[in-house]
Design a protein around this motif. Sequence first.
Motif, PDB file in Angstrom:
ATOM      1  N   MET A  40     -35.330  66.289 -31.525  1.00 27.03           N
ATOM      2  CA  MET A  40     -36.498  65.538 -31.978  1.00 27.03           C
ATOM      3  C   MET A  40     -37.152  66.199 -33.192  1.00 27.03           C
ATOM      4  O   MET A  40     -37.630  65.511 -34.096  1.00 27.03           O
ATOM      5  N   ALA A  41     -37.165  67.525 -33.230  1.00 27.24           N
ATOM      6  CA  ALA A  41     -37.719  68.225 -34.394  1.00 27.24           C
ATOM      7  C   ALA A  41     -36.887  67.922 -35.638  1.00 27.24           C
ATOM      8  O   ALA A  41     -37.438  67.675 -36.718  1.00 27.24           O
ATOM      9  N   LEU A  42     -35.563  67.935 -35.496  1.00 25.31           N
ATOM     10  CA  LEU A  42     -34.682  67.621 -36.617  1.00 25.31           C
ATOM     11  C   LEU A  42     -34.916  66.191 -37.093  1.00 25.31           C
ATOM     12  O   LEU A  42     -35.073  65.929 -38.298  1.00 25.31           O
ATOM     13  N   ALA A  43     -34.972  65.256 -36.149  1.00 19.00           N
ATOM     14  CA  ALA A  43     -35.214  63.858 -36.494  1.00 19.00           C
ATOM     15  C   ALA A  43     -36.565  63.698 -37.190  1.00 19.00           C
ATOM     16  O   ALA A  43     -36.677  62.984 -38.197  1.00 19.00           O
ATOM     17  N   ASN A  44     -37.580  64.366 -36.676  1.00 23.66           N
ATOM     18  CA  ASN A  44     -38.917  64.292 -37.254  1.00 23.66           C
ATOM     19  C   ASN A  44     -38.918  64.774 -38.701  1.00 23.66           C
ATOM     20  O   ASN A  44     -39.526  64.153 -39.565  1.00 23.66           O
ATOM     21  N   ARG A  45     -38.215  65.865 -38.975  1.00 22.29           N
ATOM     22  CA  ARG A  45     -38.158  66.410 -40.344  1.00 22.29           C
ATOM     23  C   ARG A  45     -37.486  65.446 -41.313  1.00 22.29           C
ATOM     24  O   ARG A  45     -37.753  65.472 -42.498  1.00 22.29           O
ATOM     25  N   THR A  50     -39.574  59.018 -34.038  1.00 21.94           N
ATOM     26  CA  THR A  50     -39.083  59.702 -32.844  1.00 21.94           C
ATOM     27  C   THR A  50     -39.332  58.912 -31.563  1.00 21.94           C
ATOM     28  O   THR A  50     -38.592  59.075 -30.598  1.00 21.94           O
ATOM     29  N   ASP A  51     -40.337  58.049 -31.553  1.00 20.92           N
ATOM     30  CA  ASP A  51     -40.531  57.194 -30.370  1.00 20.92           C
ATOM     31  C   ASP A  51     -39.376  56.205 -30.246  1.00 20.92           C
ATOM     32  O   ASP A  51     -38.834  56.001 -29.158  1.00 20.92           O
ATOM     33  N   LEU A 109     -41.190  78.394 -26.706  1.00 15.50           N
ATOM     34  CA  LEU A 109     -41.485  76.972 -26.821  1.00 15.50           C
ATOM     35  C   LEU A 109     -42.696  76.545 -25.997  1.00 15.50           C
ATOM     36  O   LEU A 109     -43.464  75.682 -26.415  1.00 15.50           O
ATOM     37  N   ARG A 110     -42.889  77.161 -24.868  1.00 11.64           N
ATOM     38  CA  ARG A 110     -43.912  76.704 -23.927  1.00 11.64           C
ATOM     39  C   ARG A 110     -45.294  76.488 -24.554  1.00 11.64           C
ATOM     40  O   ARG A 110     -45.919  75.459 -24.309  1.00 11.64           O
ATOM     41  N   PRO A 111     -45.813  77.409 -25.356  1.00 14.93           N
ATOM     42  CA  PRO A 111     -47.171  77.187 -25.880  1.00 14.93           C
ATOM     43  C   PRO A 111     -47.292  76.003 -26.835  1.00 14.93           C
ATOM     44  O   PRO A 111     -48.383  75.495 -27.047  1.00 14.93           O
ATOM     45  N   ARG A 112     -46.195  75.549 -27.426  1.00 18.57           N
ATOM     46  CA  ARG A 112     -46.279  74.444 -28.382  1.00 18.57           C
ATOM     47  C   ARG A 112     -45.324  73.294 -28.053  1.00 18.57           C
ATOM     48  O   ARG A 112     -44.896  72.557 -28.939  1.00 18.57           O
ATOM     49  N   ARG A 113     -45.035  73.133 -26.770  1.00 20.23           N
ATOM     50  CA  ARG A 113     -44.121  72.078 -26.353  1.00 20.23           C
ATOM     51  C   ARG A 113     -44.618  70.715 -26.809  1.00 20.23           C
ATOM     52  O   ARG A 113     -45.821  70.481 -26.876  1.00 20.23           O
ATOM     53  N   TYR A 114     -43.678  69.857 -27.135  1.00 22.96           N
ATOM     54  CA  TYR A 114     -43.904  68.486 -27.576  1.00 22.96           C
ATOM     55  C   TYR A 114     -44.605  68.387 -28.928  1.00 22.96           C
ATOM     56  O   TYR A 114     -44.947  67.313 -29.362  1.00 22.96           O
ATOM     57  N   GLN A 115     -44.813  69.504 -29.588  1.00 22.55           N
ATOM     58  CA  GLN A 115     -45.378  69.496 -30.939  1.00 22.55           C
ATOM     59  C   GLN A 115     -44.213  69.701 -31.910  1.00 22.55           C
ATOM     60  O   GLN A 115     -44.082  70.742 -32.534  1.00 22.55           O
ATOM     61  N   ILE A 116     -43.382  68.690 -32.015  1.00 20.88           N
ATOM     62  CA  ILE A 116     -42.117  68.825 -32.737  1.00 20.88           C
ATOM     63  C   ILE A 116     -42.292  69.129 -34.211  1.00 20.88           C
ATOM     64  O   ILE A 116     -41.414  69.710 -34.829  1.00 20.88           O
ATOM     65  N   GLU A 117     -43.441  68.786 -34.745  1.00 15.75           N
ATOM     66  CA  GLU A 117     -43.685  69.099 -36.154  1.00 15.75           C
ATOM     67  C   GLU A 117     -43.830  70.606 -36.375  1.00 15.75           C
ATOM     68  O   GLU A 117     -43.660  71.092 -37.485  1.00 15.75           O
TER      69      GLU A 117
END
Length: 121
Positions: A40-45, A50-51, A109-117
């Motif tokens: 998802m991070a790659l796709a976002n970039r 992403t939805d 990853l845990r502190p910033r999960r789902y923050q793909i940007e």
Amino acid sequence: MLSSYSSDVVHSGGVGTAQVSKAVNNLILWACLVANHEGMALANRYGVDTDALREALMRSSAVNGALGNWGKQSMAWAQDDMNIVAEMADDCGISLPQSGLVREICRTLRPRRYQIEQYGS
């Protein structure tokens, strides 16, 4: 007894195999969650919606439970689960290099999960 409150009871073998089965489930869960984040991070970039991508992935060969629960997983037990997997692998004398990497990625990853940007920054 278990069948009285759950329809998803699977006998996995003798005494102790349920704990091993649960550890394997968790190993695969966290590996999927990490792969989902990276994808998802790659796709976002690249500007992908992403939805829409997630919806498409849920109908593809990439479907997985962690993707189905995207945004809902707290990762509260990821490090503990992966430590259990590492101990089990040591106990039986096998190498699980990917699970070691997944454990380390989950830790960061845990502190910033789902923050793909923010992923990979």
